[in-house]
Motif scaffolding. Structure first.
Motif, PDB file in Angstrom:
ATOM      1  N   THR A 130      11.584 -16.346  48.248  1.00 33.13           N
ATOM      2  CA  THR A 130      12.106 -15.908  49.409  1.00 33.13           C
ATOM      3  C   THR A 130      11.992 -17.064  50.620  1.00 33.13           C
ATOM      4  OG1 THR A 130      11.963 -14.412  51.342  1.00 33.13           O
ATOM      5  CG2 THR A 130       9.707 -15.189  50.243  1.00 33.13           C
ATOM      6  N   GLN A 131      13.196 -17.083  51.262  1.00 36.86           N
ATOM      7  CA  GLN A 131      13.332 -18.210  52.046  1.00 36.86           C
ATOM      8  C   GLN A 131      12.517 -18.088  53.367  1.00 36.86           C
ATOM      9  OE1 GLN A 131      17.032 -20.307  52.405  1.00 36.86           O
ATOM     10  NE2 GLN A 131      17.027 -20.463  54.518  1.00 36.86           N
ATOM     11  N   ASN A 132      11.947 -16.824  53.644  1.00 40.80           N
ATOM     12  CA  ASN A 132      11.210 -16.487  54.953  1.00 40.80           C
ATOM     13  C   ASN A 132      10.001 -15.724  54.588  1.00 40.80           C
ATOM     14  OD1 ASN A 132      14.623 -15.742  56.106  1.00 40.80           O
ATOM     15  ND2 ASN A 132      13.666 -17.469  56.875  1.00 40.80           N
ATOM     16  N   PHE A 133       8.941 -16.225  54.968  1.00 34.05           N
ATOM     17  CA  PHE A 133       7.615 -15.582  54.996  1.00 34.05           C
ATOM     18  C   PHE A 133       6.629 -15.912  56.095  1.00 34.05           C
ATOM     19  CE2 PHE A 133       3.503 -15.004  52.622  1.00 34.05           C
ATOM     20  CZ  PHE A 133       3.986 -13.771  51.849  1.00 34.05           C
ATOM     21  N   PRO A 134       5.591 -15.068  56.374  1.00 33.86           N
ATOM     22  CA  PRO A 134       4.888 -15.591  57.534  1.00 33.86           C
ATOM     23  C   PRO A 134       4.226 -16.893  57.340  1.00 33.86           C
ATOM     24  CG  PRO A 134       4.401 -13.469  56.796  1.00 33.86           C
ATOM     25  CD  PRO A 134       5.379 -13.846  55.931  1.00 33.86           C
ATOM     26  N   PRO A 135       4.012 -17.641  58.624  1.00 38.07           N
ATOM     27  CA  PRO A 135       3.887 -17.212  59.844  1.00 38.07           C
ATOM     28  C   PRO A 135       5.295 -17.063  60.664  1.00 38.07           C
ATOM     29  CG  PRO A 135       3.688 -19.832  59.792  1.00 38.07           C
ATOM     30  CD  PRO A 135       3.714 -19.139  58.445  1.00 38.07           C
ATOM     31  N   GLU A 136       6.225 -17.310  59.672  1.00 40.03           N
ATOM     32  CA  GLU A 136       7.758 -16.641  60.216  1.00 40.03           C
ATOM     33  C   GLU A 136       7.558 -15.234  60.733  1.00 40.03           C
ATOM     34  OE1 GLU A 136      11.030 -19.604  58.399  1.00 40.03           O
ATOM     35  OE2 GLU A 136      10.232 -17.923  57.381  1.00 40.03           O
ATOM     36  N   VAL A 137       8.407 -14.730  61.759  1.00 32.90           N
ATOM     37  CA  VAL A 137       8.414 -13.227  62.114  1.00 32.90           C
ATOM     38  C   VAL A 137       9.779 -12.853  61.523  1.00 32.90           C
ATOM     39  CG1 VAL A 137       6.863 -13.315  63.909  1.00 32.90           C
ATOM     40  CG2 VAL A 137       9.451 -13.895  64.307  1.00 32.90           C
ATOM     41  N   GLY A 138      10.105 -11.705  61.461  1.00 35.02           N
ATOM     42  CA  GLY A 138      11.396 -11.055  61.181  1.00 35.02           C
ATOM     43  C   GLY A 138      11.292 -10.095  60.202  1.00 35.02           C
ATOM     44  N   ALA A 139      12.427  -9.213  59.822  1.00 34.72           N
ATOM     45  CA  ALA A 139      12.252  -8.540  58.679  1.00 34.72           C
ATOM     46  C   ALA A 139      12.025  -8.545  57.545  1.00 34.72           C
ATOM     47  CB  ALA A 139      13.813  -7.788  58.858  1.00 34.72           C
ATOM     48  N   THR A 140      12.436  -9.705  56.801  1.00 36.56           N
ATOM     49  CA  THR A 140      12.408 -10.173  55.510  1.00 36.56           C
ATOM     50  C   THR A 140      10.843 -10.416  55.441  1.00 36.56           C
ATOM     51  OG1 THR A 140      14.809 -10.855  55.099  1.00 36.56           O
ATOM     52  CG2 THR A 140      12.945 -11.852  53.717  1.00 36.56           C
ATOM     53  N   ALA A 141      10.348 -11.627  56.450  1.00 34.39           N
ATOM     54  CA  ALA A 141       8.977 -12.025  56.113  1.00 34.39           C
ATOM     55  C   ALA A 141       8.053 -10.649  56.372  1.00 34.39           C
ATOM     56  CB  ALA A 141       8.739 -12.993  57.442  1.00 34.39           C
ATOM     57  N   ALA A 142       8.185 -10.115  57.310  1.00 30.42           N
ATOM     58  CA  ALA A 142       7.281  -8.837  57.366  1.00 30.42           C
ATOM     59  C   ALA A 142       7.187  -7.893  56.377  1.00 30.42           C
ATOM     60  CB  ALA A 142       7.623  -8.029  58.616  1.00 30.42           C
ATOM     61  N   ARG A 143       8.522  -7.637  55.727  1.00 27.80           N
ATOM     62  CA  ARG A 143       8.565  -6.680  54.443  1.00 27.80           C
ATOM     63  C   ARG A 143       7.983  -7.097  53.051  1.00 27.80           C
ATOM     64  NH1 ARG A 143      12.318  -7.033  51.037  1.00 27.80           N
ATOM     65  NH2 ARG A 143      13.847  -8.071  52.401  1.00 27.80           N
ATOM     66  N   LEU A 144       8.095  -8.386  53.054  1.00 32.40           N
ATOM     67  CA  LEU A 144       7.587  -8.988  51.753  1.00 32.40           C
ATOM     68  C   LEU A 144       6.172  -9.371  51.922  1.00 32.40           C
ATOM     69  CD1 LEU A 144      10.654 -11.345  50.666  1.00 32.40           C
ATOM     70  CD2 LEU A 144       9.997  -9.370  49.768  1.00 32.40           C
ATOM     71  N   HIS A 145       5.721  -9.792  53.154  1.00 28.48           N
ATOM     72  CA  HIS A 145       4.124  -9.888  53.471  1.00 28.48           C
ATOM     73  C   HIS A 145       3.543  -8.735  53.123  1.00 28.48           C
ATOM     74  CE1 HIS A 145       0.595 -10.169  56.413  1.00 28.48           C
ATOM     75  NE2 HIS A 145       0.362 -10.860  55.220  1.00 28.48           N
ATOM     76  N   LYS A 146       3.972  -7.510  53.641  1.00 28.23           N
ATOM     77  CA  LYS A 146       3.208  -6.184  53.128  1.00 28.23           C
ATOM     78  C   LYS A 146       3.416  -5.894  51.864  1.00 28.23           C
ATOM     79  CE  LYS A 146       6.245  -3.759  55.859  1.00 28.23           C
ATOM     80  NZ  LYS A 146       6.896  -2.382  56.559  1.00 28.23           N
ATOM     81  N   MET A 147       4.286  -6.331  51.175  1.00 27.63           N
ATOM     82  CA  MET A 147       4.374  -5.865  49.815  1.00 27.63           C
ATOM     83  C   MET A 147       3.506  -7.006  48.847  1.00 27.63           C
ATOM     84  SD  MET A 147       7.610  -6.087  47.331  1.00 27.63           S
ATOM     85  CE  MET A 147       7.744  -7.641  46.954  1.00 27.63           C
ATOM     86  N   THR A 207       8.091 -20.257  49.011  1.00 28.10           N
ATOM     87  CA  THR A 207       9.047 -19.935  50.154  1.00 28.10           C
ATOM     88  C   THR A 207       9.418 -21.326  50.862  1.00 28.10           C
ATOM     89  OG1 THR A 207       8.991 -18.423  52.405  1.00 28.10           O
ATOM     90  CG2 THR A 207       6.880 -19.764  51.794  1.00 28.10           C
ATOM     91  N   ALA A 208      10.170 -21.483  51.890  1.00 28.10           N
ATOM     92  CA  ALA A 208      10.479 -22.818  52.560  1.00 28.10           C
ATOM     93  C   ALA A 208       9.168 -23.062  53.683  1.00 28.10           C
ATOM     94  CB  ALA A 208      11.691 -22.555  53.274  1.00 28.10           C
ATOM     95  N   MET A 209       9.334 -24.276  54.209  1.00 32.95           N
ATOM     96  CA  MET A 209       8.544 -24.541  55.119  1.00 32.95           C
ATOM     97  C   MET A 209       8.872 -23.618  56.504  1.00 32.95           C
ATOM     98  SD  MET A 209       6.479 -26.956  54.315  1.00 32.95           S
ATOM     99  CE  MET A 209       6.190 -27.893  52.766  1.00 32.95           C
ATOM    100  N   PRO A 210       7.953 -22.986  57.266  1.00 32.14           N
ATOM    101  CA  PRO A 210       8.422 -22.093  58.167  1.00 32.14           C
ATOM    102  C   PRO A 210       9.232 -22.678  59.268  1.00 32.14           C
ATOM    103  CG  PRO A 210       6.146 -22.599  58.357  1.00 32.14           C
ATOM    104  CD  PRO A 210       6.599 -23.189  57.021  1.00 32.14           C
ATOM    105  N   ASN A 211      10.355 -21.964  59.637  1.00 34.30           N
ATOM    106  CA  ASN A 211      11.315 -22.885  60.707  1.00 34.30           C
ATOM    107  C   ASN A 211      11.866 -21.625  61.381  1.00 34.30           C
ATOM    108  OD1 ASN A 211      14.415 -22.815  59.443  1.00 34.30           O
ATOM    109  ND2 ASN A 211      12.834 -22.914  57.924  1.00 34.30           N
TER     110      ASN A 211
END
Length: 413
Positions: free
Chosen positions: A7-24, A39-43
């Motif tokens: 995934t391109q987005n993951f915590p510490p990023e915020v947003g729908a994708t990051a939150a959903r995949l973090h939960k899962m 994942t990518a360097m958070p930006n």
């Protein structure tokens, strides 16, 4: 199971994708599965690499028992084609070249789209690790971009269509977050194997009891005021100008206060629009730490989920969290989230971009607090259908069936 999530987005990023995949991933790791996230360097959503990650091309850490491998990305939150393409392409290449070091064989590789340039990388990682490959579709691209009227050259559209089709036909299974999105894919690709990996909210984290007058005070809302909140990305798909225009119409109703929390490529324009109108009934706040978001949401009287156009098959993840907080929604019509809210009597809808309709709804709700109270009760009751504890059990069972090559279980909701 051994599971990789790309995934391109993951915590510490915020947003729908990051939150959903973090939960899962947190849930799966807690159940004893080996989970790696590439994942990518958070930006996101600022388009600037976060402090502590700048100048690095690969890092590895642990978040809630999940191994998180981060690789280099050219950061950008621009809506222009070239910088956005360079951002997608940079992570597509770096995640493949540097993301799978020391990973070994896997049972499942799940890659999340959009962006569609991750399709060949996700498929390649799946084949290299001997895993079953899941293409998880958070939003149906390029369909959503076309519905928005997003300017797109013929070559770009051709490439995106080919990537979409290639992913659907090559993955072992295509998953969506709701049944309506699954049906839309099957209408166009009837032979593609599809399933639903649901989304929801943690009812212990998002709770009406978190309502705080202290937070309301910090946002300029007294106890008798009517606080209207928007939380999330300030992007093209949200059409947030409608909020500013509704606030302008309601500027003489002094009890109605607006707050917009978040960041994104359109935030500067939205702030400038409000300032140009001289509005003092709308406040803008920067990103809030994820742990504080539940209290902010619960402290509002209603929450907004505006969209720039009709997006059938879409349920923004903030819908689930707002329902769990017992806060009625005012949501754009033409999406699956609006249907859910209407059927559950948990809020109101308005046409995308119709600021007059939005203002009328908010004025009516400010006047009729009894209706608002009943809607609040309906929200929490509806949220029980999307309790993430149950969804986590269903997700584990589905992934195990996919890994084993067994029949996919169906879960009613």
């Amino acid at each position: 199971m051994k599971i990789v999530v790309l995934t391109q987005n993951f915590p510490p990023e915020v947003g729908a994708t990051a939150a959903r995949l973090h939960k899962m991933t947190k849930s799966l790791a807690g159940k004893g599965h080996s989970v790696t996230v590439i994942t990518a360097m958070p930006n996101y959503p600022t388009g600037r690499t976060f402090e502590g990650y700048r100048g690095k091309i690969r890092t590895q850490d642990d978040i809630d028992g999940v191994r998180v491998v981060r690789t280099w990305i050219f950061p950008s939150n621009s809506s222009r084609f070239l910088p956005r393409f360079l951002s997608y392409a940079s992570f597509t290449l770096s995640s493949l070249l540097m993301g799978i070091w020391e990973i070994g064989r896997q049972d499942i590789v799940l890659f999340d789209t959009p962006p569609l340039p991750l399709v060949p990388t996700g498929l390649a990682i799946g084949r290299l690790t001997g895993a079953r490959v899941i293409m998880n579709v958070s939003d149906i691209w390029p369909e959503m971009a076309l519905q928005l009227g997003h300017p797109m050259g013929r070559t770009s559209l051709w490439v995106l269509n080919r990537l979409e089709s290639f992913g659907y036909r090559s993955a072992d299974i295509v998953t969506t977050t709701n049944g309506a999105a699954k049906e839309r894919i099957n209408e166009r690709f009837p032979k593609v194997r599809t399933a639903v990996i649901g989304n929801g909210a943690d009812l212990r984290v998002f709770d009406p009891a978190l309502k705080s007058q202290e937070i309301r005070d910090s946002l300029g809302a007294d106890q008798g005021d009517f606080l209207v909140g928007y939380f999330g990305l300030h992007g093209l798909f949200q059409g947030l100008h409608v909020v500013v225009e509704a606030a302008e119409r309601l500027r003489d109703r002094r009890r109605i206060k607006f707050v917009m929390v978040g960041d994104g490529p359109c935030k500067a324009d939205i702030v400038a629009l409000a300032e140009g109108k001289g509005l003092d009934n709308i406040r803008f706040a920067d990103l809030v730490d994820q742990e504080h978001i539940p209290s902010y949401v619960a402290s509002c009287d209603v929450a907004l989920v505006p969209l720039a156009a009709e997006f059938p098959g879409t349920i923004p993840s903030k819908v689930y969290e707002t329902l769990a907080s017992g806060v009625p929604l005012v949501i754009s019509s033409g999406c699956e989230g609006a249907r859910l809210v209407e059927e559950g009597k948990a809020g109101w809808t308005f046409r995308p971009g119709d600021s007059d309709a939005l203002a009328d709804v908010l004025a009516e709700l400010d006047t009729d607090r009894e209706v608002l109270s009943q809607m609040s009760s309906n929200c929490r009751a509806l949220a029980n259908q999307f309790d993430y504890d149950r969804i986590a059990v269903e997700t584990e069972a589905m992934l195990q069936a996919i890994a084993d090559g067994a029949s996919i279980p169906e879960f009613g909701r």
